[in-house]
Design an enzyme around this catalytic site. Structure first.
Site, PDB file in Angstrom:
ATOM      1  N   THR A 187       0.831  -1.365  -0.051  1.00 44.01           N
ATOM      2  CA  THR A 187       0.026   0.140  -0.064  1.00 44.01           C
ATOM      3  C   THR A 187       0.971   1.398  -0.169  1.00 44.01           C
ATOM      4  OG1 THR A 187      -1.529  -1.342   1.325  1.00 44.01           O
ATOM      5  CG2 THR A 187      -1.765   1.075   1.340  1.00 44.01           C
ATOM      6  N   CYS A 230      26.569   5.514   8.091  1.00 45.01           N
ATOM      7  CA  CYS A 230      26.450   4.034   8.329  1.00 45.01           C
ATOM      8  C   CYS A 230      27.843   3.506   9.189  1.00 45.01           C
ATOM      9  CB  CYS A 230      26.393   3.369   6.990  1.00 45.01           C
ATOM     10  SG  CYS A 230      25.249   4.076   5.957  1.00 45.01           S
TER      11      CYS A 230
HETATM   12  N1  PLP Z   1      23.433   6.111  -1.535  1.00 46.82           N
HETATM   13  C1  PLP Z   1      24.232   7.286  -0.992  1.00 46.82           C
HETATM   14  C2  PLP Z   1      25.171   7.681  -1.916  1.00 46.82           C
HETATM   15  C3  PLP Z   1      23.881   7.572   0.413  1.00 46.82           C
HETATM   16  O1  PLP Z   1      24.752   8.463   0.888  1.00 46.82           O
HETATM   17  C4  PLP Z   1      23.007   6.989   1.106  1.00 46.82           C
HETATM   18  C5  PLP Z   1      23.013   7.417   2.578  1.00 46.82           C
HETATM   19  O2  PLP Z   1      23.736   7.742   3.189  1.00 46.82           O
HETATM   20  C6  PLP Z   1      22.326   5.964   0.734  1.00 46.82           C
HETATM   21  C7  PLP Z   1      22.494   5.352  -0.671  1.00 46.82           C
HETATM   22  C8  PLP Z   1      21.255   4.974   1.420  1.00 46.82           C
HETATM   23  O3  PLP Z   1      20.206   5.833   1.716  1.00 46.82           O
HETATM   24  P1  PLP Z   1      19.119   5.121   2.855  1.00 46.82           P
HETATM   25  O4  PLP Z   1      20.136   4.744   4.228  1.00 46.82           O
HETATM   26  O5  PLP Z   1      18.119   6.332   3.109  1.00 46.82           O
HETATM   27  O6  PLP Z   1      18.558   4.137   2.169  1.00 46.82           O
END
Ligand code: PLP
Length: 388
Positions: free
Chosen positions: A240, A326
Site C-alpha cells: 500500500t 552508516c
Molecule cells: N546512497 C548514497 C550515496 C547515500 O549517501 C546513502 C545514505 O547515506 C544511501 C545510498 C542510502 O540511503 P538510505 O540509508 O536512506 O537508504
C-alpha cells in the site's frame, strides 16, 4: 545550520531535518489523504490524486517522467531493486562492474549479484576520487550486464563523470545504474545527460521525511519486482502506497528545485573553510582535485584521529561525521580513501563536514573555532598542529 537546540549541524550528507513546509504537507496528508490509493471511493481517489501530484514533483527534480518513478521505502531499496532487476535481465551477459567507492547500499549488493550468476568486478578510481574512465573503458565488453557508478560521492562529494559512463554503457548495451542520492537537490539531476537506465533517490537527504525513496526507471527498462502482492507502483513494487510520505517527498523535491540555484554559493563558504583548515591546521582535503558537491568537505589532519575529534566536537555542540553515517562509531580504515590511495595514517584522521541550505559564514566560523578547541582537547596541545 543551527538547530533549534542551538547545536551546529554540519552533517547534511548523512541526513537533513525535515523542512517546515514539508512537515506541514506531511501532517496535512496524514489527515486528508489517509485513504488507500487503490480504493475506488472518494477517500481512495483523493489519496490517488495526492500520490499522482507527488510523483510529478519527484519526477520534476529527477528530470524524468512521472510514470518513470517508483516509490520505494528507501534509497537502499531502490538500489537493490535496480541491481537485482539488472541481474534478472542479464540474459547471456555475465559481468557486473561496480565502482570501487560506491556507498555500501550499492557496493554490498555484490553477493546478491553473484548469487544471481554475475561476476562482479570493481572499477578503480583516480587519486582525486573519480571513477577511472580509461579503466572502465578497458573493462567494458558485450558481456557486461550492469555498471554502477554514483552521481556524487557521499564522503568526498566528488562528482563522478556519469555522462561519460552513460555513453560507454549505451555503446555496449549495458544497464547503467546511477545512485544519485547525494547529487539530487545539490546539483542538476544527471538523468537527461547521463541517461542511466535506473537512478536512485532518497527523500531524507533533501529535507524530506525518512522512510521513502524513489527509483527512476527509463522507459523500456524492465523491473523485476522484489515485493510482490497487490501490484502497486504499476506492478513493480507491491505494498500500500505511503501517500503522506510521498506527498512530503514531493514537497521536498519542489523546494529542492527552487534551492538548486543558490547551492553553488555554498562552495564559497566551503572553500573559505578549507583554506583556513589547510593554512592553520595543515589539513589534507580529499577529492579537492576533482569537481565536487558545493557543500561537502572531507579532510584529514595528520596525527589527529577523526573519531575522537568528532566526539570532542559533539561535546562542544557540533555534529560532523568521520565519513559515511552508516560507519560512524565504527572502524577507522576507509575503503573509499584506501581506493583513492590515501595513506593509512591519514585514513583514520578523516572528518566530513557537509553544509546545509541554511548554513552561513557565521556557522562556518563557529565550526573553525570549535575545531580549534576540539583539537586542543584531543591532542592536549593548544598549538597543535601547524600553528605559527
Ligand atoms: N546512497 C548514497 C550515496 C547515500 O549517501 C546513502 C545514505 O547515506 C544511501 C545510498 C542510502 O540511503 P538510505 O540509508 O536512506 O537508504
Amino acid at each position: 545550520m543551527k538547530l533549534p537546540s542551538g547545536r551546529l549541524y554540519l552533517d547534511c550528507n548523512a541526513t537533513t531535518p525535515m523542512a517546515g513546509h514539508v512537515a506541514e504537507v506531511l501532517a496535512r496528508a496524514h489527515e486528508q489523504a489517509f485513504g488507500n490509493a487503490s480504493s475506488t471511493y472518494l477517500e481512495g481517489r483523493e489519496s490517488r490524486a495526492t500520490l499522482d501530484d507527488a510523483r510529478g514533483y519527484v519526477a520534476a527534480l529527477l528530470g524524468c517522467e512521472a510514470d518513470e518513478v517508483i516509490f520505494t521505502g528507501s534509497a537502499t531499496e531502490a538500489n537493490h531493486l535496480a541491481m537485482t532487476s539488472a541481474a534478472h535481465a542479464a540474459g547471456n551477459r555475465s559481468r557486473a562492474l561496480i565502482c570501487a567507492i560506491e556507498h555500501p547500499a550499492v557496493y554490498d549488493q555484490r553477493d546478491a549479484l553473484e548469487g544471481a550468476g554475475l561476476r562482479v568486478e570493481e572499477i578503480p578510481v583516480t587519486p582525486a576520487g573519480a571513477v577511472d574512465l580509461d579503466c572502465l573503458e578497458g573493462l567494458m565488453g558485450e558481456d557486461v550486464a550492469l555498471v554502477c557508478v554514483m552521481a556524487a560521492h557521499n564522503e568526498t562529494g566528488v562528482l563522478q563523470p556519469v555522462d561519460e559512463v552513460g555513453r560507454l554503457c549505451a555503446s555496449h548495451g549495458a544497464w547503467f545504474h546511477c545512485d544519485a542520492v547525494q547529487a539530487l537537490g545539490k546539483v542538476a539531476s544527471p538523468w537527461a545527460s547521463a541517461r542511466p537506465s535506473t537512478m536512485a533517490a532518497a527523500a531524507h537527504k533533501l529535507y524530506g521525511p525518512k522512510g521513502i525513496g524513489a527509483l527512476a526507471v527509463r522507459r523500456g527498462t524492465v523491473i523485476s519486482p522484489v515485493l510482490v502482492g497487490g501490484g502497486q507502483e504499476a506492478g513493480r513494487r507491491s505494498s500500500t502506497e505511503a501517500v503522506p510520505l510521498a506527498a512530503a517527498f514531493g514537497k521536498a523535491c519542489e523546494m529542492a528545485l527552487h534551492s538548486l540555484g543558490y547551492m553553488p554559493a555554498k562552495s564559497a563558504l566551503r572553500d573559505a573553510m578549507e583554506e583556513e583548515l589547510v593554512k592553520a591546521r595543515g589539513a589534507v582535503i580529499h577529492g579537492k582535485a576533482a569537481p565536487r558537491l558545493p557543500n561537502t568537505s572531507f579532510f584529514s589532519i595528520s596525527g589527529v584521529p577523526g573519531l575522537p575529534l568528532a566526539q570532542a566536537l559533539d561535546e562542544l555542540g557540533v555534529a560532523v561525521s568521520t565519513g559515511s553515517a552508516c560507519h560512524t562509531g565504527q572502524a577507522i580504515e576507509s575503503r573509499v580513501l584506501g581506493r583513492m590511495g590515501v595513506p593509512g595514517e591519514l585514513q583514520g584522521c578523516a572528518l566530513r563536514v557537509s553544509l546545509g541550505r541554511d548554513t552561513t559564514g557565521a556557522h562556518v566560523g563557529a565550526f573553525c573555532s570549535a575545531l580549534a578547541q576540539a583539537l586542543e582537547r584531543v591532542t592536549g596541545n593548544r598549538d597543535y598542529p601547524g600553528k605559527a
